[in-house]
Design an enzyme around this catalytic site. Structure first.
Site, PDB file in Angstrom:
ATOM      1  N   HIS A  13      -0.861   5.309  -0.842  1.00 17.21           N
ATOM      2  CA  HIS A  13       0.550   5.317  -0.418  1.00 17.21           C
ATOM      3  C   HIS A  13       1.489   4.856  -1.532  1.00 17.21           C
ATOM      4  CE1 HIS A  13       4.060   3.862   1.957  1.00 17.21           C
ATOM      5  NE2 HIS A  13       3.695   4.738   2.871  1.00 17.21           N
ATOM      6  N   SER A  61       8.292   7.306   4.837  1.00 17.57           N
ATOM      7  CA  SER A  61       7.800   6.662   3.615  1.00 17.57           C
ATOM      8  C   SER A  61       7.981   7.550   2.392  1.00 17.57           C
ATOM      9  CB  SER A  61       6.294   6.382   3.727  1.00 17.57           C
ATOM     10  OG  SER A  61       6.065   5.177   4.379  1.00 17.57           O
ATOM     11  N   ASP A 112       4.921  -2.030  -1.981  1.00 13.29           N
ATOM     12  CA  ASP A 112       4.040  -1.033  -1.374  1.00 13.29           C
ATOM     13  C   ASP A 112       2.564  -1.447  -1.509  1.00 13.29           C
ATOM     14  OD1 ASP A 112       3.043   1.624  -0.551  1.00 13.29           O
ATOM     15  OD2 ASP A 112       5.092   2.260  -0.881  1.00 13.29           O
TER      16      ASP A 112
END
Ligand SMILES: *[C@@H]1O[C@H](CO)[C@@H](O)[C@H](O)[C@H]1NC(C)=O
Ligand SMILES: *[C@@H]1O[C@H](CO)[C@@H](O)[C@H](O)[C@H]1NC(C)=O
Ligand SMILES: *[C@@H]1O[C@H](CO)[C@@H](O)[C@H](O)[C@H]1NC(C)=O
Ligand SMILES: *[C@@H]1O[C@H](CO)[C@@H](O)[C@H](O)[C@H]1NC(C)=O
Ligand SMILES: *[C@@H]1O[C@H](CO)[C@@H](O)[C@H](O)[C@H]1NC(C)=O
Ligand SMILES: *[C@@H]1O[C@H](CO)[C@@H](O)[C@H](O)[C@H]1NC(C)=O
Ligand SMILES: *[C@@H]1O[C@H](CO)[C@@H](O)[C@H](O)[C@H]1NC(C)=O
Ligand SMILES: *[C@@H]1O[C@H](CO)[C@@H](O)[C@H](O)[C@H]1NC(C)=O
Length: 740
Positions: A205, A530, A141
């Site tokens: 994220h 996600s 990620d």
């Protein structure tokens, strides 16, 4: 003194390298990075890099150019390398012995607290703390903000003995701890961006997904009081291994493969991959390749299904050894209501962190706030940049048509808030830079009419409140099946919460990362497959902590056959949610599993037409070809926990047989009976209808005959299901027939 001298030397070396690169770059004008994938590692790895060099220089024909063109060699978990090639060189290489595939490096994109309670896993859920704390969940990620309380290592012992990974302390990344036991970054090639090279998360994220999968339990987490509760991951006692591969420009294939090469060798248990982007052949897809080698070592990869829904055939990450995860809602929705001066109320959907300072504000719209003296090019009712008069906007709430993004414009003009309306905003709650909310087109028209009807229109937008609602349903953005790569395998496999998820965030960015936003937040609410993927990763780690010896397919099967069906279920719902929403507690005791061994996948690939040389490379044994791996019988050739027929070319009738074997993972003696549910037009027959088990781990086989006809020209999907039940377990498989 010494330092400055070293600095000079360093600078000089750098300059030399730059000079070499400039002189070389001319000749290499058209060379682009390609990945040369060579399958399994050979037994003797000593000469791996030499072999890569020799293959490359034979292809290019010039030793020096070959040397300069190589970017990286893989070789910890599989064989291959990355090099800058001309298209014809890539073509030549792809035909060389020992090469499975050659594909151009592409850039993939990120697929952007209560959720675990909603999934039936309260804080007090039974856990195996010892084995859970031996679980290592890897995230590929944007890195991690390790300072978040979600990653505090208080109470954690040293890393499990099997851990062989690294920690790259650099820049804003202050080092690992006993919770985040590893952190590495991969950026094999400079992309021209001046970004700090470290595992620190400058995006948010990666921090969000990591804490969803395996963050600690943190009480009183919220976003400005919104969604307040205990934020936590699926396996709060597990460890995290961070592989930063996504940068400002995206996530490249070569970096993704480098992370897999490391993670598999490092000894992780579960790999969580919330990114995707290009549908392509299995062995030209770094996530399919990486997860294939991970699967061989018993490591499950859980992937986001993509954010391109609700259109059909948009699903990504569909390899049969991957757990492909769609995004669903949980039972709450974030509303920022609007109240007008005339007392009327409207439901708006948004993350509005701002408490109104006044009881009411003046309200206007694009037409009324137009800059008449200017000569605006743009859509006035959508409040486009440059169309509005600052004096008519200042201190007011403005109503605008459009998809969002106008909050920046209204904010710059000194507006007090924004009400937006469009036909797309149905489920996601978006944040704004100023007080703002999204209303339906219908409500938007009413608000506009009110503005037109009075000279003193007023409104106020409330701070976000939480409303409860029927759930789960699949989020509009979640990518839909069917897939066409191996068309009789149903994808997505499963669904998990991905709508408006609160989880830890990075303090190296702001709440929206928009220009002018000053809100640095410890927890943020965002949406995407996600966010669904790490819920499934956490659930898989939870199951594995009880059953450490289960194969990837057994864990997948347990999660799929125990999944809950959607509360809101349109026609063909399985193309959106697969087997349904994960139900981790029940998945601990699935009763039966549909197991698949490595060899079964090879047989499957043979059935898909992968030829002798590819199979030899994948298995790492030159003697192997498809006659060593007989193709399994049946329409899909794989013991999959769901049943799917993809009918091509406007056929209306179908008749297929599926062969299945289940393994008893219950305590001992049991008798399972099959029950079928199928609509008119779909006939499902199971033989035998009763399976008797005398002991654990016993296997029993059966076949499923799926026949039928689409009765109406307009119908395109038929769905039913088969459930094996004993007194304690219900082992469900969806059956879906799709007509293109
Ligand atoms: C990291 O830290 C330095 C200061 O130590 C800062 O200049 C930089 O902008 C930080 N943020 C990121 C995202 O690299
Ligand atoms: C609108 O909402 C406000 C605040 O919740 C409430 O006091 C008022 O009665 C509502 N008006 C209508 C017409 O429902
Ligand atoms: C109106 O538009 C003109 C031309 O684009 C611009 O110079 C002016 O500042 C605008 N006036 C206001 C009040 O925003
Ligand atoms: C302005 O934008 C809205 C929302 O996108 C759209 O519905 C409308 O047709 C546009 N108007 C013009 C004149 O382009
Ligand atoms: C409000 O007035 C503007 C400008 O006259 C017009 O474009 C718009 O359609 C009106 N809205 C409604 C809902 O009538
Ligand atoms: C459907 O048929 C077309 C034409 O025969 C073929 O090119 C395509 O690959 C088929 N699709 C699938 C999913 O089988
Ligand atoms: C195997 O398939 C690859 C890629 O599809 C192809 O390049 C190669 O020539 C094939 N080899 C054989 C022996 O058929
Ligand atoms: C495939 O393998 C079998 C057994 O190892 C061998 O007899 C056969 O010749 C091989 N076929 C090809 C096409 O190489």
């Amino acid at each position: 003194m010494k330092t400055s001298k070293n600095n000079l030397l360093f600078l000089f070396i750098n300059l030399c390298i730059i000079a070499v690169q400039i002189s070389a770059s001319h000749a290499e004008e058209e060379r682009k990075p390609y990945i040369v994938y060579m399958g399994e590692l050979p037994e003797d790895r000593k000469f791996l890099i030499d072999e890569h060099h020799s293959l490359l220089s034979k292809t290019i024909g010039d030793e020096l150019i070959a040397r300069n063109s190589k970017i990286h060699s893989y070789g910890r978990s599989f064989n291959g390398f990355v090099a800058k090639l001309l298209p014809h060189e890539a073509e030549i290489l792809s035909k060389k012995e020992g090469v499975v595939s050659v594909f151009q490096n592409k850039v993939q994109k990120l697929l952007t607290t209560r959720s675990w309670d909603f999934l039936g896993m309260p804080l007090t859920v039974r856990r195996k703390r010892e084995t859970e704390s031996d679980m290592i969940v890897a995230l590929l990620d944007t890195g991690i903000w390790i300072q978040s309380p979600s990653f505090n290592d208080k109470g954690f012992g040293p890393p499990p003995a099997k851990w062989k990974g690294k920690c790259m302390k650099a820049g804003n990344f202050t080092g690992c701890n006993n919770k985040v036991i590893g952190a590495q970054f991969f950026k094999l090639q400079n992309d021209g961006q001046e970004e700090e090279k470290s595992p620190a998360d400058s995006d948010g994220h990666g921090t969000h997904t990591a804490s969803t999968a395996a963050g600690n339990s943190v009480h009183g987490a919220s976003l400005y009081g919104i969604a307040e509760g205990t934020a936590r991951g699926g396996v709060p006692s597990a460890r995290l291994a961070i592989y930063k591969i996504c940068w400002i420009m995206g996530c490249t294939d070569m970096d993704i493969l480098a992370a897999y090469d490391a993670a598999i060798a490092d000894g992780v248990d579960i790999i969580s991959v919330s990114l995707g982007g290009y549908p392509r052949d299995l062995f030209e897809d770094p996530i399919a390749i990486g997860s294939f080698h991970a699967m061989k070592k018993g490591i499950l990869t859980s992937c986001a299904a993509g954010n391109d829904g609700p259109d059909l055939e948009t699903i990504e990450n569909v390899a049969p050894w991957i757990l492909t995860v769609a995004a669903t809602s949980i039972d709450r929705r974030f509303e920022a209501p609007v109240t007008l001066g005339n007392g009327e109320n409207f439901t708006g959907i948004a993350i509005n962190t701002f408490e109104p300072k006044e009881r009411m504000y003046s309200l206007t719209n694009g037409a009324h706030a137009q800059n008449i003296s200017g000569n605006p090019v743009g859509n006035i009712s959508a409040c486009d940049y440059g169309t509005l008069n600052q004096n008519k906007v200042k201190g007011k709430i403005v109503y605008c048509l459009g998809n969002g993004g106008q909050d920046l414009i209204i904010g710059e003009l000194g507006g007090a808030g924004i009400i937006m309306s469009n036909e797309f905003t149905t489920d996601i709650a978006f944040p704004n830079l100023i007080p703002g909310t999204f209303v339906s087109v219908n409500d938007g028209e009413k608000i506009d009419k009110y503005i037109n009807s009075t000279r003193s229109a007023q409104a106020v937008i409330s701070k976000t409140i939480t409303a409860y609602m029927t759930a789960p349903f699949v989020a509009s953005f979640s990518s839909r099946g069917p897939q066409t790569l191996s068309s009789n395998i149903l994808k997505p496999d499963i669904a998990a919460p991905g709508l408006d998820i609160l989880a830890a965030y990075s303090e190296l960015t702001t709440m929206t990362a928009e220009q002018g936003d000053k809100r640095i937040v410890k927890y943020n609410i965002i949406s995407g497959t996600s966010m669904a993927c790490p819920h499934a990763s956490g659930a898989a780690a939870y199951v594995k902590s009880f059953h450490p010896d289960w194969s990837v397919a057994a864990i997948k099967s347990a999660l799929m056959t125990t999944a809950k069906s959607m509360k809101i279920k349109p026609v063909g719902a399985e193309l959106a949610s697969g087997s349904g929403q994960i139900n981790p507690r029940v998945a601990l005791h699935p009763g039966l599993v549909y197991d698949i061994q490595y060899d079964n996948y090879i047989s499957f690939l043979c059935g898909q037409g992968y030829n002798k040389s590819a199979i030899a490379m994948l298995t790492g044994n030159k003697k192997y070809n498809c006659s060593s791996f007989p193709v399994a019988k049946g329409a899909d050739g794989l013991n999959y926990p769901s049943i799917h027929i993809y009918l091509n070319n406007s056929k209306t009738s179908f008749s297929e047989i599926f062969y299945r074997t289940v393994t008893n993972v219950g305590i001992g003696k049991s008798v399972y009976r099959a029950s079928i549910r199928s609509p008119k037009g779909l006939s499902v027959t199971v033989v035998p209808k009763i399976l008797t088990f005398d002991s654990p781990n016993q296997k029993r086989s059966f076949k499923v005959m799926v026949k039928g006809k689409f009765l109406r020209e307009s119908s395109w999907v038929l769905s039913g299901r088969i459930v094996w039940s004993d007194s304690k377990h219900n082992v469900r498989s969806p059956i879906l027939v799709f007509r293109s």
